[in-house]
Structures are given as C-alpha cells and as structure tokens.
Design an enzyme around this catalytic site. Structure first.
Site, short mmCIF file in Angstrom:
data_model
loop_
_atom_site.label_atom_id
_atom_site.label_comp_id
_atom_site.label_asym_id
_atom_site.label_seq_id
_atom_site.Cartn_x
_atom_site.Cartn_y
_atom_site.Cartn_z
N ASN A 47 69.79 33.46 66.70
CA ASN A 47 67.90 33.45 67.04
C ASN A 47 66.99 32.84 65.92
OD1 ASN A 47 68.65 34.87 69.16
ND2 ASN A 47 69.19 37.25 68.51
N HIS A 133 65.63 44.81 76.60
CA HIS A 133 67.21 45.21 76.01
C HIS A 133 67.17 46.70 75.70
CE1 HIS A 133 68.00 45.17 71.52
NE2 HIS A 133 68.46 43.87 71.40
N GLU A 183 59.63 42.77 77.90
CA GLU A 183 59.63 41.65 76.44
C GLU A 183 58.55 40.64 77.66
OE1 GLU A 183 63.73 40.79 75.92
OE2 GLU A 183 64.31 43.26 76.31
N SER A 187 65.01 38.12 76.50
CA SER A 187 66.13 38.31 75.55
C SER A 187 67.65 37.02 76.08
CB SER A 187 66.55 39.09 74.35
OG SER A 187 67.51 39.48 75.74
N ASP A 212 57.74 44.06 73.82
CA ASP A 212 58.62 43.41 73.51
C ASP A 212 58.56 42.07 72.87
OD1 ASP A 212 60.81 43.00 71.33
OD2 ASP A 212 61.71 44.31 72.43
N HIS A 215 61.68 37.53 71.20
CA HIS A 215 61.36 36.53 71.20
C HIS A 215 60.90 35.41 71.38
CE1 HIS A 215 66.34 36.42 70.83
NE2 HIS A 215 65.82 38.15 72.02
N LYS A 246 64.19 37.28 64.05
CA LYS A 246 64.74 36.34 64.82
C LYS A 246 63.76 34.91 64.23
CE LYS A 246 66.31 39.00 67.89
NZ LYS A 246 66.50 40.27 68.89
#
Ligand SMILES: *Cc1c(COP(=O)(O)O)cnc(C)c1O
Length: 389
Positions: A47, A133, A183, A187, A212, A215, A246
């Site tokens: 990542n 997640h 998110e 992910s 979140d 990513h 990441k």
C-alpha cells in the site's frame, strides 16, 4: 489433548479450507522489487502507493530523529512527556487535513479502537458499511454499542438504518448517540463511497460521521488531502481517520477534527493512553511523508500513479485493483502461479473478504515502471485472467 495438538487441529481446519496463512521473509526494503528467499520478485502487494516507504527524504527524517531523540519513547505520552516529533507530526496533519487539530496513534487500528470506544458506549448506536475494515468492526464490538450494518455503499439501506435509530432515540432517555462509519476508498475493492450523499443523510438525521481515509490519504484530492476534501465535505465530518502507513510511507494512524475532539481523545482513547508512544523516528518519517505528499514531487507521483492505473484498468477508481476469483483455492493457485513467475500478488481470502469472494489484490505504486506493468499484464494473460474480470 495437549495445547499444541489442539491448535494444530485448528490450523489443519484452516489448511483444508485454503485459509492457512504464512509469513514470507523479505530481505530488501519495500519497493516494486523485493528479495524473497534470495530471489527477486516484482511486488504488486504493498500500500506504499507513492513509493515513500523507501524515499530518501523519509529515511533522512527518521535518522535525524533517532540521533536527536533516540530509539525509544519511554512510556505513554501522558506519562513521561510527549516528544516533539509527535507534536510536529500533529501540527502537519491538522494543516494537511485543514482541521483544528490532530492526534497520532501507534497504528490506524489503534486509532479506530481508541476513538470509537471513547465516543460510544452500550446505550449508543453505530451504523457501519458492510465492507468497513476489521479495525472498525472490532472497535464497534468492543464499544458495546448496538451495531447495524448497511449494504455496501447503499444509501437507501443506510437511510433505513438511520430511521430505525431515530425511532429508538425517541423511545429512549437519554437519547442514544448515533455514529455512521464508512471508508472513502474501500481497502479490498478499491471503490469509492458516495460521501456527499452520506453527509447529507447524516445531517438530515443528526448523526455523527467518521470516515476512514486509509486508502485515499496522500492520493485523492488537492495535495492528496483525501476524498472528503475533494468533495468539499470535510467540515461536516466530525471524525476524519487515516493511516500513516500507506501512501504516507511511514507507520501509525491518526484522527483529525476539532480541538475539542482531540482533547477528548487524549483523555479517553484507551489505545492512546495505555500504550507506549511509537518510536520518534516513525513520527518524523510520517511528517516528511505528509510534507512530501503536498509538494510538487508528490503531485508528480500522484500523476504517475494515475497513469499506471489507467493503463492497467481504465475503469478503476483507485490503485487497488481486485481480480475476484471466488473460490479460495482458485485465488491461492493464481497467486502461486504468479509467484512461479517471480511476481508477488497477494491472494485475499476470508476473513479479510467474504467467503467465496477470494481475489487477487493488485496494488500499483508510483514507483512501478512501464516495464513492471507489462510483466504483470503478460503474467495475468498467461493465467487467462484479466483485471476486468
Ligand atoms: C490499513 C487499514 C487500517 C489500519 O491502519 P494501520 O495503520 O495499518 O493499522 C484501517 N482502515 C483501513 C481501511 C485500512 O485499510
């Protein structure tokens, strides 16, 4: 039965289901090219989206911090004093995310656990996207709040859950707090949440929202500030979460938000309070990562990453390209065959994704060359699979 015999029986059950996992030792830095067991591998598993994990600026910042502040941190930041590199990092994060304040944690996992459990208790309600997640799921369970799950990115289902929570609120005194968690870039699927619409719903029903951006941080939006900034809804999100491990190239997690939220977490987030501070080198490397993400070089790296994504999968909305194969054994076989061609792509299986939704998860980084990408495409072709399946 002996302790080990009992555990071996459980491990055998995992093996039978193709769910056994093992570590592969790497003797090189994280980069597109890895040394595993003395052999070179082309790496499509990390990542480290901007290629910062092994960047000279981050290494130098970490080294300087070790020289000035040492290797260890001594204790929790509330106990033995809070080393300057954490304050520099938090100032940089708040400025990056354009919030009043920020708090760093040892990991993103610890940030989720500490924050959700500080904010909610057993009389409250937490509403989660089906694909959030594991750290959010674990935090929700540990908080003791009532958990409701809405179908992935399904606004109608989210609204149904919010209506249910509103009815509960009317019946209870004091009214439960309601927190939605999603998110921004997911992910394991790499798709995007309809964040603007989720914000509209949370305003309509008076819920709190935690996003979140693990990513999306460093990659999406102006200077890589994330999807919330890109969509202009940052100010309406109470709790903005991200990881430093990441695209930002280091390690750790963070929460950005109001000064009041951060003061509250310093007092109430147990994963922050009852855990030794990370090493100062991690904070210093992360600060360099935050600065790099906002620099002209960061912008160039993002453009390079976007061009690689477009080459591999024009329809993709992120650097995460899942190739869903379904059966766990199929995903394992495909990953093994790629390894035989010295290409490292992880097979993602239950419980990371649902049973029967096993996949290869290809991640691209700005440091991959055109030649690296061609080798991947040729190898996938030789296995008769394509990123579009
Ligand atoms: C990786 C990840 C985390 C955890 O962050 P760490 O810093 O690795 O602990 C949290 N949320 C999502 C969506 C992630 O992908």
């Amino acid at each position: 039965m002996s302790f080990d015999a009992e555990l071996n029986q459980r491990l055998d059950a995992l093996r039978v289901q193709n769910l056994f996992r093992e570590l592969r030792r790497v003797d090189s830095p994280q980069s597109p090219h890895l040394q595993i067991n003395g052999q070179p591998f082309l790496n499509f598993s990390s990542n480290d989206y901007l290629g910062l994990a092994n960047h000279p600026a981050l290494k130098e910042a970490a080294t300087r911090a070790i020289e000035k502040f040492g290797a260890g941190s001594g204790a929790s930041r509330l106990i033995c004093g809070s080393l300057a590199p954490f304050h520099e990092l938090e100032t940089a994060l708040a400025q990056f995310k354009q919030t009043e304040a920020a708090l760093s944690f040892a990991t993103g996992y610890a940030a989720a656990l500490g924050t959700i459990c500080a904010l909610l208790g057993k009389d409250d309600i937490i509403i989660l996207d089906k694909l959030v997640h594991a750290c959010i799921v674990d935090a929700a369970k540990l908080s003791g709040a009532k958990i409701r799950v809405f179908a992935h990115n399904d606004l109608e289902d989210l609204e149904d859950k919010l209506k249910w929570a509103s009815a509960k609120s009317l019946a209870a005194s004091p009214a439960p707090r309601v927190l939605i968690v999603t998110e921004s870039i997911f992910s394991m699927d790499g798709d995007v949440a309809p964040l603007r619409e989720i914000v509209a719903l949370k305003e309509k029903y008076g819920a709190w929202l935690m996003v979140d951006e693990a990513h999306a941080t460093g990659i999406i939006g102006k200077n890589g500030r994330g999807l919330a900034e890109h969509l202009g809804v940052s100010a309406q999100i109470e709790i903005q979460m991200g990881t430093l491990g990441k695209a930002l190239g280091a390690s750790g997690g963070f929460i950005c938000g109001s000064r009041t939220l951060i003061d509250f977490l310093i007092n109430r987030a147990r994963s922050f309070i009852f855990s030794t501070a990370p090493v100062p080198a991690a904070a210093a490397a992360a600060t360099a990562g935050v600065q790099l993400a906002q620099s002209a070089e960061g912008e160039k790296l993002r453009q390079r990453l976007q061009s690689l994504i477009k080459q591999l999968q024009p329809a993709a909305s992120s650097a995460i390209i899942p190739i869903i194969l379904g059966d766990e054994s199929k995903a394992m076989q495909a990953a093994t065959k790629l390894r035989e061609q010295n290409i490292f792509v992880p097979a993602i299986r239950y419980p990371t994704v649902a049973r029967g939704a096993a996949r290869l998860r290809v991640t691209l980084t700005a440091s991959h060359s055109d030649d690296d990408l061609s080798r991947l495409v040729a190898a996938l072709k030789s296995l008769n699979i394509s990123p579009a399946t």
